[in-house]
Design an enzyme around this catalytic site. Structure first.
Site, PDB file in Angstrom:
ATOM      1  N   GLU A  51      35.570  38.190  41.499  1.00 30.74           N
ATOM      2  CA  GLU A  51      35.444  37.523  42.801  1.00 30.74           C
ATOM      3  C   GLU A  51      35.132  38.486  43.943  1.00 30.74           C
ATOM      4  O   GLU A  51      34.874  38.052  45.075  1.00 30.74           O
ATOM      5  CB  GLU A  51      36.764  36.788  43.146  1.00 30.74           C
ATOM      6  CG  GLU A  51      37.067  35.575  42.303  1.00 30.74           C
ATOM      7  CD  GLU A  51      37.825  35.920  41.008  1.00 30.74           C
ATOM      8  OE1 GLU A  51      37.746  37.104  40.577  1.00 30.74           O
ATOM      9  OE2 GLU A  51      38.470  35.023  40.459  1.00 30.74           O
ATOM     10  N   TRP A 107      40.496  39.336  30.542  1.00 31.26           N
ATOM     11  CA  TRP A 107      41.664  38.493  30.762  1.00 31.26           C
ATOM     12  C   TRP A 107      41.962  37.627  29.539  1.00 31.26           C
ATOM     13  O   TRP A 107      41.059  37.074  28.923  1.00 31.26           O
ATOM     14  CB  TRP A 107      41.425  37.557  31.952  1.00 31.26           C
ATOM     15  CG  TRP A 107      41.348  38.243  33.272  1.00 31.26           C
ATOM     16  CD1 TRP A 107      40.250  38.388  34.055  1.00 31.26           C
ATOM     17  CD2 TRP A 107      42.419  38.853  33.996  1.00 31.26           C
ATOM     18  NE1 TRP A 107      40.560  39.057  35.209  1.00 31.26           N
ATOM     19  CE2 TRP A 107      41.882  39.359  35.196  1.00 31.26           C
ATOM     20  CE3 TRP A 107      43.783  39.041  33.728  1.00 31.26           C
ATOM     21  CZ2 TRP A 107      42.651  40.029  36.143  1.00 31.26           C
ATOM     22  CZ3 TRP A 107      44.550  39.705  34.676  1.00 31.26           C
ATOM     23  CH2 TRP A 107      43.985  40.193  35.859  1.00 31.26           C
ATOM     24  N   LYS A 134      45.874  41.323  30.612  1.00 24.91           N
ATOM     25  CA  LYS A 134      44.591  42.009  30.700  1.00 24.91           C
ATOM     26  C   LYS A 134      44.483  42.990  29.553  1.00 24.91           C
ATOM     27  O   LYS A 134      45.134  44.027  29.531  1.00 24.91           O
ATOM     28  CB  LYS A 134      44.429  42.715  32.037  1.00 24.91           C
ATOM     29  CG  LYS A 134      42.979  43.112  32.269  1.00 24.91           C
ATOM     30  CD  LYS A 134      42.604  43.054  33.727  1.00 24.91           C
ATOM     31  CE  LYS A 134      41.106  42.939  33.914  1.00 24.91           C
ATOM     32  NZ  LYS A 134      40.722  43.008  35.324  1.00 24.91           N
ATOM     33  N   THR A 185      34.480  33.911  35.832  1.00 28.37           N
ATOM     34  CA  THR A 185      35.692  34.681  35.662  1.00 28.37           C
ATOM     35  C   THR A 185      36.686  33.883  34.850  1.00 28.37           C
ATOM     36  O   THR A 185      36.848  32.685  35.054  1.00 28.37           O
ATOM     37  CB  THR A 185      36.325  35.055  37.014  1.00 28.37           C
ATOM     38  OG1 THR A 185      37.562  35.713  36.743  1.00 28.37           O
ATOM     39  CG2 THR A 185      36.591  33.846  37.887  1.00 28.37           C
TER      40      THR A 185
END
Lengths: 539, 539
Positions: free
Chosen positions: A327, A442, A437, A184
Site C-alpha cells: 500500500e 503474508w 509474515k 496485497t
C-alpha cells in the site's frame, strides 16, 4: 493565484528520454537458468516502443489491465515501462499464490492479456479456463521447455515484438492515471488491489535517488532480488531507469548460490531482498568477490541484528533495514545512521541500521493509541502506525475493497504497532493484524484457522506466528480436538493440502485441551504466542 | 482509470512536520556583522507559525504578494516558509537593482507588505512613496543602525512576532498555487516575473537531494552564499529543510574573508555561489580549516577551469559547475564525473566538472538549430538550448510578460547556445541573447546602448561582453561620436550615473570611427567581441 510553471504530468513517459539518450549505453543483465542476456537501455527502449505496438496489435483497450507472471528479467522490465507508457495498467501477479487466489486476482482485475514466462507457464495455463476476460496469453521463452499447447490465444513474445510497429510517442496526459496494480494479501479476507498512478511511481522513484534513502545513482549497478510481482520490485527498476544505474536481473536463477555468484560477476553495488533470502545466502558469501557492493537492503520483514552482523563480519557491510507495504509503493522508512552519532558504539550503530529508520520526505507518519489520540514520538510510547503521502494508497481497488484500512482523514492504517523517536526513527514493535509474515509473504492466520476448524474432529484452532531464523515467522497451529477423537499433526497437514498454498501449511501443530480466551471470548493469541513459541525460537 | 493513491498536494506545508519533529534539533546559524545567532529548526518552525499570524494581523489577503529585501538569514528563511505556507506569495527583490527597477518591480507585483532588513532600509524606504500598493513595511533589526523614521506604516519584525498568534495548521489545497515570485532581468526589456508554485518548489528540492545532483542530506551543513533574492537561493534553503541539513546563513557578512571564516567555523559541508565570489575568496582559503567541505558548487556564470583548479589545489576539492536560470527554479544541470571515467585523465575529469553537466531527472533538454529542427546530441553540434519540465517556467508574470521565450509546444527558450553529448552532458558555447553576465547578475547591453546613444554628441554605441577574471564578464562600450565632437570615457560614465545601476557602468569605453554592421544593418557584435575583447582577457 496559480503559479506559471510548465504543466508537465509526472509520468513514466518522462523516463524514455533518459534511457534512449543519456543512459542509452547502460545495461540490463538477465541471468536465466542456462544463459545470461545483456541489453543496453537503448535496446530496451526500442523494445518498449515495439511492445507498446504489440498491445495495440492485440487490441488491448486503453486503461485495460495487462497481467504479468514473470521472474525479474529484461522482458519484465519492458512490461514495466511499455504497459503504463502505452496507457494500460500492469497487473503483476505472484505465481506462487494458491491457484484459487490467482484465478480470483485475474478475474477481479478483469485482465485482458496475460504475459507469462515459459518456466511459469505450466502453473498459469491450467487456471486460465476459469478466467473469461483473458483474450491473449503471451509467452516469453526463458530457457528450454516443452512445446506449448496449440491454442489460438497463445502467442510468442518475441514473434509479436518482431512484427509490431514501434510507438513513436507516449503521452500520459493525467499523472493520476493508473500505471500499475498489485494485490496485497497483507490483510485478512480476499486480496485487495493497490492501484498506483504515474505520479506516485515517479515520486517514489525520486525518493529512492535521495542520499538518505537508497541513494540510487548513475554509478550503481542495482540488483532487485525482491520479485517484480512484489510492489513494483520496491520501485528499484524505475529508480534505476531514472538515475541511469545498470540493472542486474536474477531471472529464475534465484537459488542462493546463484544470487551471490551473480552479484559478484556483475559487480552489483546495490541489492535488496527479504531477510529469508539474505539468511539463505550466508553460506555462499565467502566464495565470491562482493567488493563492489555499497549497500544491501533488507525489507518485507523484521531484520534480526545477528543477521545484519553476519554480513558486517563477512563483507564489511551490514544489512540495512527498510519498511513499507504494498500500500505504500513501498518505501516509507529506510535505515541510516543519524549524523550526530558520536556517542554511539559500533554495536548501537549496527542495531540502529536494523530498525526501519526515518521516513522519506514526502511520507508522513503518526502513531495512534487505543483511545484514538496521537501518541508522542518519544521512542517509547507505541501506537498503530499510520502513514500519509502522495505515494500511499488512499483506497483499495477491486471487489474486496473496504475502507476499514483508511482513517476518516485519509491516512493508511498499517496494522503495525510502532514507536517513533524524537528524530523520526521508526521501530515496529507489534502487529495489530492477525497475520504471519513468512519469507516476506503474508499468511492469514484467520484463513488457516477456518480451514483447520472445518476438518472433522476439530473443535477449535488458533494459528499464531512463531519466530523462524530461516523465514522470519512460520505459522504455529494450536488445535483442540473433539473429546475422544484421535487427530495427528499429519492429519491436519494432509487436510490443508490443496486447500491453502503449500508454503502456508504449518510444520508445527500443537494439541491442547483448550484454547485460552480473552474476556470477550476471542482466542487469546498473545498468551499462545508467549507460552508456546519460545521453544521454537532456535529453529 | 485513475490510480487510488492519496490525494496529497505537494506543498511547502509538508516540510513543517520534519522541521518541528525529526529535524527539530538541527540548526540555522546566521552571521550578522557584529554577532552570530543560532536557532533550532523547532524554534524556527514556531516563529514561522507566528509569522503567518503576523500576515493575518496585518490583513494581508490570501494570494497577495509579500516583498522581501533581505540578506541570507534565519528571518529570511522564516519568510521563505511562512509566506507560502500561509497562502501568500513571497516576492524576493534584489535591493542592488537600479532604484527605478525596484519601484517598477514592487508596483508590477502590487506588493502588499514589504519586509526589509534594517541594514537595507535606507535603500528601500525612499522608494516606497512611489509604491502605492505597499500598506506596511516590516523592519528586521540586523545590527546597530540609526533610528527609523516615524511612520505608521513601519513595524518592527520582532514586535509583530511577539504579539502574533501562531497559526496551528497550514493548508495548501492546490499544489499549483503560487509560492514565490522572482523577477528576472535575464532578458531584454523590463524585468519579467517567474511565479513558482508549491509543486515546483517541492519537486526542485527533491532533485537537490539526489546523489547525482547536489546530494543534500541530513549530515550536511549547507551554506547558501547565493543571495536569497536570487531564484530562492537556488532552492538550497528548501532542500536543507526537506533533508534536515543544518543551514549557515552568511547574512550581510559577505566579504570574502568573512565567508571563508564562516565556512570554517561552522563546519560547512556544502556551499554554493557565483564564480565571482569563489574568485574573491581565493586569498583567504589558506587561513581556514575547510576540511568539513564535501562539495562546492558554482553557478550563475561560466566556471573557468583555472578557478576550479585553484580550489582543487588549495582544498583538495574542485569547484563544480551547475546551470540554471530564474526561469528554471533554477537547477537544471549539475556537473559530475560519469561512472565510466576510467579513460579520463585527472585534467579531463576536472574540466568535466566545470561544464554544466547532465540534467536532473525531471528536466528535458533539447537543442534547436536556426532552421527550427532539433540538433543532434553529439557533443559537437550546437543549437539554442530549450528546457521543459514541471520546475520550468511556462509563462511570465507581470505587465512585461511576453510569450517569445516559450515555444509553441511549451518549452522554455533559454537564449543560450549549447552542445549536449551522447551521455547528456551539456555545455554552454554561446549566447543568443544580447546580455552580459557580471558577478552572476545580468546586464542588458541593449539598455546600456540606448542610454549611451541618448547622450548628446554620440552617434552610435554597441555594448559587448568582455571576459573578466573577477566578474566573469564586464560590459565594454564601443562608441562612435558625432564628427568633431569631443567625448571622453569619463563623459560616458558620468552620463550613465543615475540612469543605470552603478555596477552596470562600463570600466572600458572604446571610441571607434564606425561600428561594423551585419548584412541587415545591425551592429556586428560578434566582430566587436572578437576584435576588441581579446586585450581585456587578462583583466
Amino acid at each position: 493565484m496559480h503559479g506559471l510553471m510548465q504543466d508537465r504530468a509526472l509520468s513514466l513517459a518522462m523516463l524514455m528520454d533518459g534511457i534512449e539518450g543519456r543512459f542509452g549505453h547502460k545495461s540490463v543483465v538477465t541471468t536465466e537458468l542456462h544463459r545470461t542476456t545483456v541489453a543496453t537501455y537503448r535496446e530496451v527502449a526500442q523494445r518498449v516502443r515495439k511492445l507498446a505496438g504489440v498491445l495495440d496489435d492485440l487490441g488491448v483497450p486503453r486503461g485495460a489491465r495487462v497481467a504479468s507472471f514473470g521472474w525479474n528479467s529484461q522482458r519484465h522490465l519492458e512490461l514495466y515501462m511499455a504497459v503504463p507508457c502505452a496507457n494500460r495498467i500492469l497487473h503483476t501477479v505472484n505465481h506462487r499464490l494458491f491457484a484459487d487466489d490467482v484465478v480470483y486476482l485475474i478475474n477481479d482485475a478483469a485482465d485482458d492479456v496475460v504475459f507469462v514466462d515459459r518456466s511459469i507457464f505450466e502453473v498459469v495455463w491450467p487456471l486460465l479456463d476459469r478466467c473469461p476476460t483473458v483474450r491473449h496469453v503471451v509467452v516469453a521463452d526463458d530457457g528450454p521447455a516443452a512445446p506449448l499447447p496449440c491454442d489460438p490465444r497463445i502467442h510468442d513474445y518475441e514473434s509479436l515484438l518482431a512484427s509490431a510497429a514501434a510507438v513513436e510517442s507516449f503521452t500520459v496526459a493525467d499523472e493520476r492515471d493508473a500505471a500499475a496494480l498489485c494485490y496485497t494479501s497483507g490483510t485478512t479476507g480476499r486480496p485487495k488491489g493497490v492501484l498506483y498512478d504515474h505520479r506516485s511511481v515517479i515520486l517514489h522513484a525520486m525518493s529512492l535517488l535521495m542520499v538518505d534513502s537508497f541513494g540510487i545513482c548513475e554509478a550503481d549497478t542495482v540488483m532487485p532480488i525482491v520479485p517484480m510481482f512484489h510492489v513494483n520490485a520496491w520501485g528499484l527498476p524505475y529508480a534505476a531507469l531514472m538515475s541511469g544505474a545498470n540493472l542486474v536481473m536474477p531471472g529464475p536463477a534465484t537459488a542462493p548460490d546463484r544470487l551471490v555468484a551473480t552479484m559478484a560477476t556483475h559487480h552489483v553495488t546495490f541489492a535488496a531482498a527479504v531477510p529469508t533470502i539474505w539468511q539463505s545466502a550466508i553460506p555462499h558469501l565467502h566464495r565470491a568477490d562482493l567488493g563492489a557492493l555499497r549497500r544491501l537492503v533488507s525489507g518485507g520483514g523484521a531484520l534480526p541484528v545477528s543477521l545484519s552482523e553476519t554480513y558486517l563480519e563477512a563483507l564489511g557491510l551490514p544489512l540495512t533495514s527498510s519498511w513499507g507495504m504494498t500500500e505504500t509503493s513501498p518505501l516509507v522508512c529506510s535505515a541510516r545512521t543519524p549524523s550526530d552519532d558520536a556517542g554511539l558504539s559500533e554495536r548501537e550503530r549496527l542495531m540502529g541500521l536494523t530498525i526501519p529508520g526515518p521516513p522519506t520526505p514526502l511520507c508522513g507518519l503518526r502513531l495512534i493509541g487505543d483511545d484514538g489520540a496521537e501518541v508522542p514520538r518519544d521512542g517509547r510510547s507505541s501506537g498503530e502506525l499510520q502513514v500519509s503521502g502522495p505515494t500511499i494508497a488512499g483506497a483499495y481497488f477491486g471487489s474486496a475493497a473496504t475502507n476499514s484500512a483508511f482513517t476518516d482523514d485519509g491516512w493508511l492504517r498499517t496494522g503495525d504497532v510502532a514507536t517513533i523517536d524524537p528524530r523520526g526513527f521508526m521501530r515496529i514493535v507489534d502487529r495489530t493484524k492477525d497475520l504471519i509474515k513468512s519469507g516476506g509473504e503474508w499468511i492469514s492466520s484467520v484463513e488457516l484457522e477456518n480451514e483447520i476448524m472445518a476438518m472433522a474432529g476439530i473443535a477449535e484452532a488458533a494459528v499464531v506466528a512463531a519466530p523462524s531464523v530461516e523465514w522470519g515467522e512460520r505459522p504455529l497451529a494450536c488445535v483442540v480436538a473433539h473429546h475422544g477423537v484421535d487427530v495427528t499433526a499429519d492429519d491436519v497437514r494432509t487436510h490443508l493440502r490443496g486447500r491453502v498454498a503449500k508454503w502456508w501449511i504449518p510444520e508445527d501443530v500443537v494439541f491442547l485441551d483448550a484454547l485460552p480466551k480473552t474476556a470477550t471470548g476471542k482466542f487469546a493469541k498473545a498468551v499462545l504466542r508467549t507460552s508456546l513459541t519460545r521453544s521454537s525460537e532456535a529453529r
